[in-house]
Design a protein around this motif. Structure first.
Motif, PDB file in Angstrom:
ATOM      1  N   GLY A  70       0.857  -1.195   0.000  1.00 35.62           N
ATOM      2  CA  GLY A  70       0.000   0.000   0.000  1.00 35.62           C
ATOM      3  C   GLY A  70       0.888   1.239   0.000  1.00 35.62           C
ATOM      4  N   GLN A  71       0.304   2.380   0.392  1.00 35.46           N
ATOM      5  CA  GLN A  71       1.082   3.633   0.330  1.00 35.46           C
ATOM      6  C   GLN A  71       2.338   3.583   1.214  1.00 35.46           C
ATOM      7  N   ALA A  72       2.254   2.910   2.375  1.00 38.46           N
ATOM      8  CA  ALA A  72       3.420   2.848   3.268  1.00 38.46           C
ATOM      9  C   ALA A  72       4.524   2.003   2.631  1.00 38.46           C
ATOM     10  N   GLY A  73       4.152   0.858   2.090  1.00 33.70           N
ATOM     11  CA  GLY A  73       5.139  -0.012   1.435  1.00 33.70           C
ATOM     12  C   GLY A  73       5.785   0.666   0.243  1.00 33.70           C
ATOM     13  N   LEU A  74       4.976   1.412  -0.522  1.00 40.36           N
ATOM     14  CA  LEU A  74       5.534   2.100  -1.705  1.00 40.36           C
ATOM     15  C   LEU A  74       6.449   3.252  -1.283  1.00 40.36           C
TER      16      LEU A  74
ATOM     17  N   ALA B   7     -11.019  -1.711  -2.078  1.00 43.80           N
ATOM     18  CA  ALA B   7     -12.028  -2.421  -1.292  1.00 43.80           C
ATOM     19  C   ALA B   7     -12.927  -1.466  -0.501  1.00 43.80           C
ATOM     20  N   ARG B   8     -12.743  -0.162  -0.633  1.00 42.75           N
ATOM     21  CA  ARG B   8     -13.577   0.781   0.121  1.00 42.75           C
ATOM     22  C   ARG B   8     -14.814   1.171  -0.696  1.00 42.75           C
ATOM     23  N   TRP B   9     -15.774   1.835  -0.074  1.00 44.85           N
ATOM     24  CA  TRP B   9     -17.052   2.051  -0.754  1.00 44.85           C
ATOM     25  C   TRP B   9     -16.908   2.957  -1.978  1.00 44.85           C
TER      26      TRP B   9
ATOM     27  N   LEU C 232     -11.675  11.440  -0.518  1.00 50.15           N
ATOM     28  CA  LEU C 232     -10.701  11.667   0.547  1.00 50.15           C
ATOM     29  C   LEU C 232     -11.096  12.878   1.388  1.00 50.15           C
ATOM     30  N   PHE C 233     -10.668  12.874   2.666  1.00 52.81           N
ATOM     31  CA  PHE C 233     -10.833  14.070   3.492  1.00 52.81           C
ATOM     32  C   PHE C 233      -9.563  14.925   3.423  1.00 52.81           C
ATOM     33  N   THR C 234      -8.558  14.437   2.709  1.00 53.54           N
ATOM     34  CA  THR C 234      -7.349  15.233   2.494  1.00 53.54           C
ATOM     35  C   THR C 234      -7.332  15.701   1.030  1.00 53.54           C
TER      36      THR C 234
ATOM     37  N   TYR D 169      -2.257  17.287  -0.411  1.00 52.68           N
ATOM     38  CA  TYR D 169      -1.738  16.547   0.748  1.00 52.68           C
ATOM     39  C   TYR D 169      -1.851  15.031   0.561  1.00 52.68           C
ATOM     40  N   ASP D 170      -1.870  14.586  -0.685  1.00 53.12           N
ATOM     41  CA  ASP D 170      -1.993  13.145  -0.940  1.00 53.12           C
ATOM     42  C   ASP D 170      -0.786  12.591  -1.694  1.00 53.12           C
ATOM     43  N   THR D 171       0.295  13.332  -1.633  1.00 56.96           N
ATOM     44  CA  THR D 171       1.464  12.998  -2.441  1.00 56.96           C
ATOM     45  C   THR D 171       2.471  12.136  -1.676  1.00 56.96           C
TER      46      THR D 171
ATOM     47  N   THR E   5       1.753  -3.484   6.634  1.00 58.54           N
ATOM     48  CA  THR E   5       0.524  -4.200   6.270  1.00 58.54           C
ATOM     49  C   THR E   5      -0.747  -3.435   6.616  1.00 58.54           C
ATOM     50  N   GLY E   6      -0.609  -2.158   6.994  1.00 61.93           N
ATOM     51  CA  GLY E   6      -1.785  -1.312   7.124  1.00 61.93           C
ATOM     52  C   GLY E   6      -2.346  -1.228   8.526  1.00 61.93           C
ATOM     53  N   PRO E   7      -2.989  -0.090   8.819  1.00 59.95           N
ATOM     54  CA  PRO E   7      -3.548   0.113  10.144  1.00 59.95           C
ATOM     55  C   PRO E   7      -4.966  -0.444  10.284  1.00 59.95           C
ATOM     56  N   PHE E   8      -5.596  -0.802   9.171  1.00 63.08           N
ATOM     57  CA  PHE E   8      -7.006  -1.231   9.222  1.00 63.08           C
ATOM     58  C   PHE E   8      -7.130  -2.594   8.575  1.00 63.08           C
ATOM     59  N   GLN E   9      -6.905  -3.654   9.360  1.00 65.03           N
ATOM     60  CA  GLN E   9      -6.815  -4.981   8.743  1.00 65.03           C
ATOM     61  C   GLN E   9      -8.024  -5.869   8.999  1.00 65.03           C
TER      62      GLN E   9
ATOM     63  N   SER F 298      -0.346 -11.654  14.384  1.00 67.05           N
ATOM     64  CA  SER F 298      -0.073 -12.961  15.002  1.00 67.05           C
ATOM     65  C   SER F 298       0.872 -13.817  14.157  1.00 67.05           C
ATOM     66  N   TRP F 299       1.014 -13.469  12.892  1.00 67.63           N
ATOM     67  CA  TRP F 299       1.886 -14.228  11.991  1.00 67.63           C
ATOM     68  C   TRP F 299       3.352 -13.788  12.106  1.00 67.63           C
ATOM     69  N   ILE F 300       3.612 -12.814  12.952  1.00 71.10           N
ATOM     70  CA  ILE F 300       5.005 -12.350  13.126  1.00 71.10           C
ATOM     71  C   ILE F 300       5.569 -12.994  14.387  1.00 71.10           C
TER      72      ILE F 300
ATOM     73  N   LEU G 234       5.717   0.318   9.585  1.00 69.74           N
ATOM     74  CA  LEU G 234       5.457   1.605   8.930  1.00 69.74           C
ATOM     75  C   LEU G 234       3.968   1.711   8.604  1.00 69.74           C
ATOM     76  N   GLY G 235       3.394   2.896   8.870  1.00 71.39           N
ATOM     77  CA  GLY G 235       1.988   3.134   8.525  1.00 71.39           C
ATOM     78  C   GLY G 235       1.026   2.891   9.663  1.00 71.39           C
ATOM     79  N   LEU G 236       1.569   2.635  10.887  1.00 76.63           N
ATOM     80  CA  LEU G 236       0.670   2.447  12.033  1.00 76.63           C
ATOM     81  C   LEU G 236      -0.017   3.773  12.346  1.00 76.63           C
TER      82      LEU G 236
HETATM   83  C1  LIG Z   1     -12.481   4.756   4.980  1.00 78.63           C
HETATM   84  C2  LIG Z   1     -11.087   5.355   5.017  1.00 78.63           C
HETATM   85  C3  LIG Z   1     -10.853   6.602   4.491  1.00 78.63           C
HETATM   86  C4  LIG Z   1      -9.555   7.156   4.496  1.00 78.63           C
HETATM   87  N1  LIG Z   1      -9.369   8.383   3.958  1.00 78.63           N
HETATM   88  C5  LIG Z   1      -8.125   8.927   3.965  1.00 78.63           C
HETATM   89  C6  LIG Z   1      -7.887  10.218   3.382  1.00 78.63           C
HETATM   90  O1  LIG Z   1      -8.812  10.909   2.944  1.00 78.63           O
HETATM   91  N2  LIG Z   1      -6.609  10.690   3.365  1.00 78.63           N
HETATM   92  C7  LIG Z   1      -5.555   9.972   3.883  1.00 78.63           C
HETATM   93  O2  LIG Z   1      -4.420  10.443   3.814  1.00 78.63           O
HETATM   94  N3  LIG Z   1      -5.772   8.777   4.485  1.00 78.63           N
HETATM   95  C8  LIG Z   1      -7.017   8.234   4.527  1.00 78.63           C
HETATM   96  N4  LIG Z   1      -7.213   7.010   5.130  1.00 78.63           N
HETATM   97  C9  LIG Z   1      -6.117   6.424   5.928  1.00 78.63           C
HETATM   98  C10 LIG Z   1      -4.986   5.725   5.150  1.00 78.63           C
HETATM   99  O3  LIG Z   1      -4.471   6.557   4.165  1.00 78.63           O
HETATM  100  C11 LIG Z   1      -5.403   4.409   4.543  1.00 78.63           C
HETATM  101  O4  LIG Z   1      -5.928   3.546   5.530  1.00 78.63           O
HETATM  102  C12 LIG Z   1      -4.268   3.684   3.794  1.00 78.63           C
HETATM  103  O5  LIG Z   1      -4.852   2.638   3.058  1.00 78.63           O
HETATM  104  C13 LIG Z   1      -3.148   3.138   4.691  1.00 78.63           C
HETATM  105  O6  LIG Z   1      -2.062   2.739   3.874  1.00 78.63           O
HETATM  106  P1  LIG Z   1      -1.064   1.554   4.270  1.00 78.63           P
HETATM  107  O7  LIG Z   1      -0.147   1.360   3.134  1.00 78.63           O
HETATM  108  O8  LIG Z   1      -0.479   1.819   5.602  1.00 78.63           O
HETATM  109  O9  LIG Z   1      -2.020   0.297   4.448  1.00 78.63           O
HETATM  110  P2  LIG Z   1      -2.941  -0.421   3.360  1.00 78.63           P
HETATM  111  O10 LIG Z   1      -3.396   0.527   2.341  1.00 78.63           O
HETATM  112  O11 LIG Z   1      -3.952  -1.166   4.172  1.00 78.63           O
HETATM  113  O12 LIG Z   1      -1.937  -1.412   2.652  1.00 78.63           O
HETATM  114  C14 LIG Z   1      -1.426  -2.544   3.308  1.00 78.63           C
HETATM  115  C15 LIG Z   1      -1.221  -3.609   2.277  1.00 78.63           C
HETATM  116  O13 LIG Z   1      -0.618  -4.738   2.895  1.00 78.63           O
HETATM  117  C16 LIG Z   1      -1.140  -5.904   2.318  1.00 78.63           C
HETATM  118  N5  LIG Z   1      -0.971  -6.999   3.288  1.00 78.63           N
HETATM  119  C17 LIG Z   1      -1.574  -7.173   4.482  1.00 78.63           C
HETATM  120  N6  LIG Z   1      -1.126  -8.282   5.092  1.00 78.63           N
HETATM  121  C18 LIG Z   1      -0.193  -8.820   4.266  1.00 78.63           C
HETATM  122  C19 LIG Z   1       0.647  -9.960   4.326  1.00 78.63           C
HETATM  123  N7  LIG Z   1       0.616 -10.784   5.387  1.00 78.63           N
HETATM  124  N8  LIG Z   1       1.484 -10.217   3.299  1.00 78.63           N
HETATM  125  C20 LIG Z   1       1.535  -9.371   2.234  1.00 78.63           C
HETATM  126  N9  LIG Z   1       0.757  -8.281   2.111  1.00 78.63           N
HETATM  127  C21 LIG Z   1      -0.087  -8.003   3.113  1.00 78.63           C
HETATM  128  C22 LIG Z   1      -2.593  -5.579   2.046  1.00 78.63           C
HETATM  129  O14 LIG Z   1      -3.105  -6.391   1.006  1.00 78.63           O
HETATM  130  C23 LIG Z   1      -2.516  -4.098   1.644  1.00 78.63           C
HETATM  131  O15 LIG Z   1      -2.436  -3.900   0.268  1.00 78.63           O
HETATM  132  C24 LIG Z   1      -8.488   6.435   5.114  1.00 78.63           C
HETATM  133  C25 LIG Z   1      -8.749   5.172   5.668  1.00 78.63           C
HETATM  134  C26 LIG Z   1     -10.031   4.634   5.644  1.00 78.63           C
HETATM  135  C27 LIG Z   1     -10.270   3.292   6.271  1.00 78.63           C
END
Ligand SMILES: Cc1cc2nc3c(=O)[nH]c(=O)nc-3n(C[C@H](O)[C@H](O)[C@H](O)COP(=O)(O)OP(=O)(O)OC[C@H]3O[C@@H](n4cnc5c(N)ncnc54)[C@H](O)[C@@H]3O)c2cc1C
Length: 376
Positions: free
Chosen positions: A27-31, A59-61, A66-68, A72-74, A142-146, A302-304, A330-332
């Motif tokens: 996702g954005q953190a990994g990139l 996968a979102r609706w 965005l609220f940003t 601020y999305d760069t 792996t993202g803050p919302f799993q 739990s897989w770590i 990263l990305g917590l």
């Molecule tokens: C409804 C909603 C609206 C949001 N709106 C905004 C906004 O307007 N502006 C803003 O800046 N932020 C917003 N966010 C917050 C944030 O930017 C996002 O949640 C963003 O997706 C987080 O990026 P990430 O890379 O940390 O995680 P993710 O985007 O969740 O990416 C994590 C990736 O890890 C992969 N992964 C997970 N487990 C494994 C594994 N075991 N092995 C390999 N891959 C794995 C997943 O498939 C996923 O692709 C919003 C969040 C939500 C939920």
């Protein structure tokens, strides 16, 4: 020598590859960390479970904006396209992240879910279903919302009521006729309730009130003010940062407007379920045809298999750096600041971790330490 012969960890049928750094999650953190690792010329890979880039956003609706604003999305090094003051859609973010990986030719391996991370003799073993990697350093992004979180009362809801978590909600067209109860007073609950109010009778259950903040004031976006005042950079080490961390905010919505302008009926916390009736803490109750749980997400680490978690399963870290040498997160949410889990600010934590990665000194393998001469 083949790659397989080099590995001490190889199990039957598993090819083990070697990288300097493995990033888990694309996702954005990994990139963002990928951008800095590429700049450093490191031999690394980004392992992404999904078959498509930007999986979390896709996968979102459908109507999500965005609220940003775009300015601020760069992510580092490649501006979010288009007019900087507009609020991009979900699909635009997915497209931007896809273009970003392509632009920098980042080594993202799709369809690559990591099943475990462990550490032996100074190296990490990152295992997938069909292969494994060895690396000196690993970044978990792996993202803050799993994992969708639903309260236990959901189990008691009569099967005649359609219930779904907000992560499964896509658009009003898929929601049957009849009263809809949205549970959850955060940004997601408010936005879904507002969208559904144009076509359905909607009720919103608010468990704990969040501080409403206008999307724009004094002619500027909220995030402009947060930048200008420096609040977006307040860290969890500061008093104001800790206060902000403890207080969730509702951006661009508020209960009064939702009730008056959109006719949404508000209730207290959903506390009980009897058949198809949900009871609320304010004494009201409702028979709903559909219940949407906008009750948030948890994380699953739990897989770590590395001892970097506290008794409650939370990652113990300082700005994403754990006690295990070479293991980072990263990305917590609130990893360091309010911006840590946002598109436009994740680069600050990514740059910090990239610096730690560059400065990393691997431990000498056991038995290879230089012996000090014994005193006579
Ligand atoms: C409804 C909603 C609206 C949001 N709106 C905004 C906004 O307007 N502006 C803003 O800046 N932020 C917003 N966010 C917050 C944030 O930017 C996002 O949640 C963003 O997706 C987080 O990026 P990430 O890379 O940390 O995680 P993710 O985007 O969740 O990416 C994590 C990736 O890890 C992969 N992964 C997970 N487990 C494994 C594994 N075991 N092995 C390999 N891959 C794995 C997943 O498939 C996923 O692709 C919003 C969040 C939500 C939920």
């Amino acid at each position: 020598m083949t790659v397989a012969e080099r590995s001490p960890h190889m199990t039957d049928g598993t090819v083990t590859e070697r990288r300097d750094v493995v990033v888990v999650g694309g996702g954005q953190a990994g990139l963002a960390i990928g951008y800095f690792l590429a700049e450093q010329g490191r031999h690394f890979t980004i392992l992404e479970a999904a078959e498509q880039p930007a999986a979390a956003w896709r996968a979102r609706w459908d109507s999500l904006k965005l609220f940003t604003p775009a300015r601020y999305d760069t992510l580092p090094g490649f501006a979010f396209p288009g007019e900087p003051d507009r609020y991009p859609t979900r699909d635009e973010v997915a497209e931007y992240l896809t273009d970003y990986a392509r632009h920098f030719d980042l080594p993202v391996e799709l369809g690559s879910r990591v099943r475990s991370i462990s550490r032996t003799s100074g190296l990490y073993l990152v295992e997938l279903d069909d292969r494994a990697y060895e690396a000196e350093q690993v970044v978990v992004a792996t993202g803050p919302f799993q994992v969708p979180r639903v309260p236990p009362i959901a189990e008691r809801l009569d099967p005649e009521v359609l219930q779904l978590h907000s992560s499964v909600y896509r658009s009003p067209a898929a929601i049957p006729e009849g009263a809809v109860l949205v549970v959850g007073g955060g940004n997601t609950g408010f936005q879904i309730a507002e969208e559904l109010s144009a076509s359905h009778e909607v009720h919103l259950s608010i468990g704990s009130r969040q501080t409403p903040l206008p999307q724009r004031f004094l002619g500027r976006d909220l995030f402009w003010h947060l930048e200008r005042t420096g609040l977006i950079y307040k860290t969890t080490a500061s008093r104001i940062g800790r206060r902000m961390e403890g207080r969730d905010t509702l951006i661009g919505s508020n209960p009064r407007r939702l009730r008056r302008r959109h006719g949404v009926q508000l209730h207290g916390r959903a506390v009980d379920v009897d058949g198809s009736t949900v009871a609320f803490s304010d004494g009201t109750s409702l028979h709903a045809a559909t219940v949407i749980w906008a009750t948030g997400f948890g994380v699953d680490h739990s897989w770590i298999d590395v001892p970097v978690f506290d008794a409650d399963g939370r990652v113990a870290h300082r700005r994403g750096v754990t006690e295990a040498p070479g293991l980072y997160f990263l990305g917590l949410t609130w990893q360091h600041t309010r911006g840590s889990a946002l598109l436009g600010w994740v680069k600050d934590d990514a740059a910090y971790i990239a610096d730690r990665i560059a400065a990393f000194e691997p431990e000498a393998p056991i038995g290879a330490q230089r012996r000090e001469p014994q005193a006579a």
